[in-house]
Scaffold this motif. Structure first.
Motif, PDB file in Angstrom:
ATOM      1  N   GLU A 146       0.829  -1.205   0.000  1.00 36.28           N
ATOM      2  CA  GLU A 146       0.000   0.000   0.000  1.00 36.28           C
ATOM      3  C   GLU A 146       0.865   1.258   0.000  1.00 36.28           C
ATOM      4  O   GLU A 146       0.610   2.238  -0.739  1.00 36.28           O
ATOM      5  CB  GLU A 146      -0.921  -0.002   1.217  1.00 36.28           C
ATOM      6  N   GLU A 147       1.908   1.264   0.842  1.00 37.45           N
ATOM      7  CA  GLU A 147       2.806   2.412   0.851  1.00 37.45           C
ATOM      8  C   GLU A 147       3.485   2.599  -0.501  1.00 37.45           C
ATOM      9  O   GLU A 147       3.664   3.723  -0.989  1.00 37.45           O
ATOM     10  CB  GLU A 147       3.863   2.216   1.951  1.00 37.45           C
ATOM     11  N   LYS A 148       3.854   1.452  -1.115  1.00 35.78           N
ATOM     12  CA  LYS A 148       4.490   1.524  -2.431  1.00 35.78           C
ATOM     13  C   LYS A 148       3.542   2.129  -3.464  1.00 35.78           C
ATOM     14  O   LYS A 148       3.933   2.958  -4.308  1.00 35.78           O
ATOM     15  CB  LYS A 148       4.918   0.125  -2.845  1.00 35.78           C
ATOM     16  N   ARG A 149       2.264   1.709  -3.388  1.00 31.22           N
ATOM     17  CA  ARG A 149       1.285   2.261  -4.326  1.00 31.22           C
ATOM     18  C   ARG A 149       1.116   3.782  -4.128  1.00 31.22           C
ATOM     19  O   ARG A 149       1.062   4.569  -5.091  1.00 31.22           O
ATOM     20  CB  ARG A 149      -0.060   1.571  -4.143  1.00 31.22           C
ATOM     21  N   HIS A 155       3.971   9.690  -9.694  1.00 23.69           N
ATOM     22  CA  HIS A 155       3.319   9.946 -10.975  1.00 23.69           C
ATOM     23  C   HIS A 155       2.753  11.369 -11.019  1.00 23.69           C
ATOM     24  O   HIS A 155       2.866  12.093 -12.044  1.00 23.69           O
ATOM     25  CB  HIS A 155       2.216   8.911 -11.179  1.00 23.69           C
ATOM     26  N   PHE A 156       2.148  11.763  -9.871  1.00 26.80           N
ATOM     27  CA  PHE A 156       1.594  13.121  -9.811  1.00 26.80           C
ATOM     28  C   PHE A 156       2.699  14.178  -9.948  1.00 26.80           C
ATOM     29  O   PHE A 156       2.562  15.164 -10.704  1.00 26.80           O
ATOM     30  CB  PHE A 156       0.847  13.290  -8.491  1.00 26.80           C
ATOM     31  N   LEU A 157       3.803  13.984  -9.250  1.00 28.14           N
ATOM     32  CA  LEU A 157       4.911  14.923  -9.338  1.00 28.14           C
ATOM     33  C   LEU A 157       5.516  14.944 -10.738  1.00 28.14           C
ATOM     34  O   LEU A 157       5.937  16.014 -11.242  1.00 28.14           O
ATOM     35  CB  LEU A 157       5.985  14.558  -8.302  1.00 28.14           C
ATOM     36  N   GLN A 158       5.585  13.739 -11.353  1.00 31.70           N
ATOM     37  CA  GLN A 158       6.112  13.673 -12.711  1.00 31.70           C
ATOM     38  C   GLN A 158       5.231  14.492 -13.668  1.00 31.70           C
ATOM     39  O   GLN A 158       5.732  15.187 -14.564  1.00 31.70           O
ATOM     40  CB  GLN A 158       6.172  12.200 -13.158  1.00 31.70           C
ATOM     41  N   GLY A 159       3.914  14.410 -13.462  1.00 28.79           N
ATOM     42  CA  GLY A 159       3.007  15.213 -14.312  1.00 28.79           C
ATOM     43  C   GLY A 159       3.223  16.699 -14.112  1.00 28.79           C
ATOM     44  O   GLY A 159       3.221  17.494 -15.075  1.00 28.79           O
ATOM     45  N   GLU A 160       3.375  17.086 -12.830  1.00 31.89           N
ATOM     46  CA  GLU A 160       3.610  18.500 -12.558  1.00 31.89           C
ATOM     47  C   GLU A 160       4.929  18.969 -13.178  1.00 31.89           C
ATOM     48  O   GLU A 160       5.016  20.097 -13.738  1.00 31.89           O
ATOM     49  CB  GLU A 160       3.625  18.734 -11.053  1.00 31.89           C
ATOM     50  N   LEU A 161       5.972  18.173 -13.107  1.00 34.47           N
ATOM     51  CA  LEU A 161       7.239  18.522 -13.731  1.00 34.47           C
ATOM     52  C   LEU A 161       7.088  18.676 -15.244  1.00 34.47           C
ATOM     53  O   LEU A 161       7.670  19.604 -15.861  1.00 34.47           O
ATOM     54  CB  LEU A 161       8.298  17.459 -13.406  1.00 34.47           C
ATOM     55  N   ASP A 162       6.320  17.771 -15.832  1.00 43.22           N
ATOM     56  CA  ASP A 162       6.106  17.872 -17.285  1.00 43.22           C
ATOM     57  C   ASP A 162       5.394  19.194 -17.644  1.00 43.22           C
ATOM     58  O   ASP A 162       5.724  19.849 -18.656  1.00 43.22           O
ATOM     59  CB  ASP A 162       5.290  16.682 -17.767  1.00 43.22           C
ATOM     60  N   LEU A 163       4.407  19.580 -16.796  1.00 46.59           N
ATOM     61  CA  LEU A 163       3.695  20.841 -17.056  1.00 46.59           C
ATOM     62  C   LEU A 163       4.644  22.032 -16.954  1.00 46.59           C
ATOM     63  O   LEU A 163       4.622  22.955 -17.780  1.00 46.59           O
ATOM     64  CB  LEU A 163       2.534  21.001 -16.069  1.00 46.59           C
ATOM     65  N   VAL A 164       5.490  22.014 -15.894  1.00 46.37           N
ATOM     66  CA  VAL A 164       6.426  23.130 -15.708  1.00 46.37           C
ATOM     67  C   VAL A 164       7.400  23.219 -16.874  1.00 46.37           C
ATOM     68  O   VAL A 164       7.700  24.314 -17.392  1.00 46.37           O
ATOM     69  CB  VAL A 164       7.169  22.973 -14.371  1.00 46.37           C
ATOM     70  N   ARG A 165       7.867  22.079 -17.295  1.00 47.98           N
ATOM     71  CA  ARG A 165       8.799  22.068 -18.420  1.00 47.98           C
ATOM     72  C   ARG A 165       8.143  22.588 -19.706  1.00 47.98           C
ATOM     73  O   ARG A 165       8.749  23.327 -20.495  1.00 47.98           O
ATOM     74  CB  ARG A 165       9.343  20.653 -18.645  1.00 47.98           C
ATOM     75  N   SER A 166       6.902  22.179 -19.945  1.00 49.07           N
ATOM     76  CA  SER A 166       6.202  22.635 -21.160  1.00 49.07           C
ATOM     77  C   SER A 166       5.974  24.163 -21.120  1.00 49.07           C
ATOM     78  O   SER A 166       6.101  24.855 -22.129  1.00 49.07           O
ATOM     79  CB  SER A 166       4.860  21.913 -21.301  1.00 49.07           C
TER      80      SER A 166
END
Length: 350
Positions: A296-299, A306-317
């Motif tokens: 559960e902790e791993k999930r 995944h959420f942070l990766q999405g935010e990073l992608d938005l900032v980069r774009s």
């Protein structure tokens, strides 16, 4: 004549015969040669006798003396007729090379072949009754009768002794005075002797009748003896047949006992294994709970990642979009510089 290799001190093996009691005797052997000699002891009845050691090696000109428990006769159940044993022992000896040990002695060494010298000594078994055996009672009776006769001779009165020796009158009076208190006791002893004689006289015919009955019984037993011997032989054969069955039954009982003990041990082992399995199951449940918690902790960590990766992608774009073309300040500065340069060029004379 074959050369004598071993000298056996006991020409006969004497055992004290008692029912249901073991008996033993000793044997001494002397090596009369200058070589090492191997010996082996055999018997016609190996089940009845135990010989230890039954084989060995004797050094040159040495002796080998067995202890009192060397030859042991097992406890007999039945006495042989006339206390005569038909059992015999055979001691075989032969010369062996130096360095031969007791473990190397085998029966093949004593095979008479190719001129090999094998010395053999035969010993008879003699059964001796114990000191308190009924066989020795006649000797005791003879000794007791002799002692009684001596006592009767001693109990003769002093007067008779004095008469035979012709003692003076004074000494006779003294002896009479001594005899007076002793006479009643002497008379009583004589009366007892007379009573004992009368009893013996009455008992004699009964004794004669009993002896006649014994003779008649012996005469009757003579034709019956062969049948008795046959029945005894049959009983012996039945006993021999029963012995292995009894041994088999005892073995079965032992096996049953062993099986019971093994079953108890197996039950104890099974209970121990069950307890260990329960402990392992409890540990497994705890491990499963920890694994579920970790998964559960791993999930949750993966979702956060995944959420942070999405935010990073938005900032980069966004940064990429902001960096497309020249900025306004840069364009304004370039315009000013170009105007200033143009003004300078226009002001300079040709």
């Amino acid at each position: 004549m074959k050369p004598e290799i071993l000298e056996v001190q006991a020409q006969q093996l004497k055992f004290i015969f008692e029912l249901k009691k073991q008996s033993s005797c000793s044997v001494q052997m002397i090596n009369k040669t200058n070589h090492h000699v191997a010996f082996k002891i055999k018997t016609t009845n190996p089940k009845k006798y135990c010989v230890r050691p039954n084989a060995g090696v004797i050094d040159p000109n040495a002796s080998c003396e067995f202890s009192d428990d060397a030859v042991t006769m097992q406890a007999p159940k039945v006495a042989p007729p006339d206390m005569i044993s038909k059992d015999k022992f055979l001691i075989q000896s032969t010369v062996v090379p130096e360095g031969t040990e007791e473990e190397d002695v085998t029966s093949n060494m004593f095979v008479k072949a190719d001129g090999k010298i094998v010395d053999e000594k035969k010993l008879k078994v003699i059964l001796i009754p114990p000191p308190e055996s009924p066989i020795n009672e006649p000797l005791k009776l003879v000794d007791s009768n002799a002692s009684r006769e001596v006592k009767d001779d001693i109990n003769t009165s002093p007067a008779k002794v004095a008469e035979s020796l012709e003692v003076p009158s004074e000494s006779l009076e003294v002896t009479r005075k001594i005899e007076e208190p002793v006479k009643p006791k002497m008379e009583e002893s004589s009366k007892r002797k007379d009573a004992a004689r009368k009893i013996e006289e009455h008992v004699k015919p009964e004794m004669e009748e009993s002896s006649k009955r014994k003779d008649a019984a012996r005469k009757i037993e003579e034709p019956v003896k062969p049948k008795m011997e046959e029945s005894s032989k049959r009983k012996d054969a039945e006993r021999k047949i029963e012995e292995p069955s009894q041994v088999y039954a005892k073995r079965n009982e032992e096996f049953v006992q062993i099986d019971n003990t093994e079953e108890l041990k197996l039950a104890e082992d099974v209970e121990a294994i069950r307890s260990k399995v329960k402990e392992l199951e409890s540990k497994l449940t705890e491990a499963k709970a920890t694994i579920l918690h970790l998964t559960e902790e791993k999930r949750s960590v993966a979702q956060e990642k995944h959420f942070l990766q999405g935010e990073l992608d938005l900032v980069r774009s966004k940064r990429h979009r902001a960096q497309v073309g020249f900025p306004l300040l840069y364009v304004f500065m370039v315009g000013l510089v170009s105007l200033y340069l143009g003004y300078l060029f226009s002001c300079t004379p040709n």
